[in-house]
Design a protein around this motif. Sequence first.
Motif: not given
Length: 133
Positions: A61-69, A82-88
């Motif tokens: 990975f480079r220059d990324g953003t990340w969020a998790c539901e 924990t259980v979630g949906i990650e978005h990179a």
Amino acid sequence: MGQSPLDEFDQAMGSFVRGDANAAASLWLPAEDVTIFGAFGGYERGWAAVRPRLAWAASQFRDGTWACEHLAAHFGADVGYTVGIEHARASIGGSPGRQDLRVTHLYRRVDGRWQMVHRHADPLTGKAAPPAR
């Protein structure tokens, strides 16, 4: 009482998708029974294998953003999940892209600190019936 494991993990993954695994690695229990089923396939068992896997995965990975539901979480006396949906969104393997994963993490409390002992991540896909035979 300090940050929850979710807060620490969210911050660490922001660094991970920018190519740095150190913060994420610091959340793991360095033990022989830790396991990872990573989103790039395969698996590793034991800290001696998991730590380099984290470094290798972050290096994709480079220059990324990340969020998790965060869908569900529970922390008992000594074990949590924990259980979630990650978005990179990042340069992944040298090309701009996105990675949406469904993830499960298991934690163990050691000396009052929650540490990760397992990660299972795989691509988020739409629901589909199995193929007819």
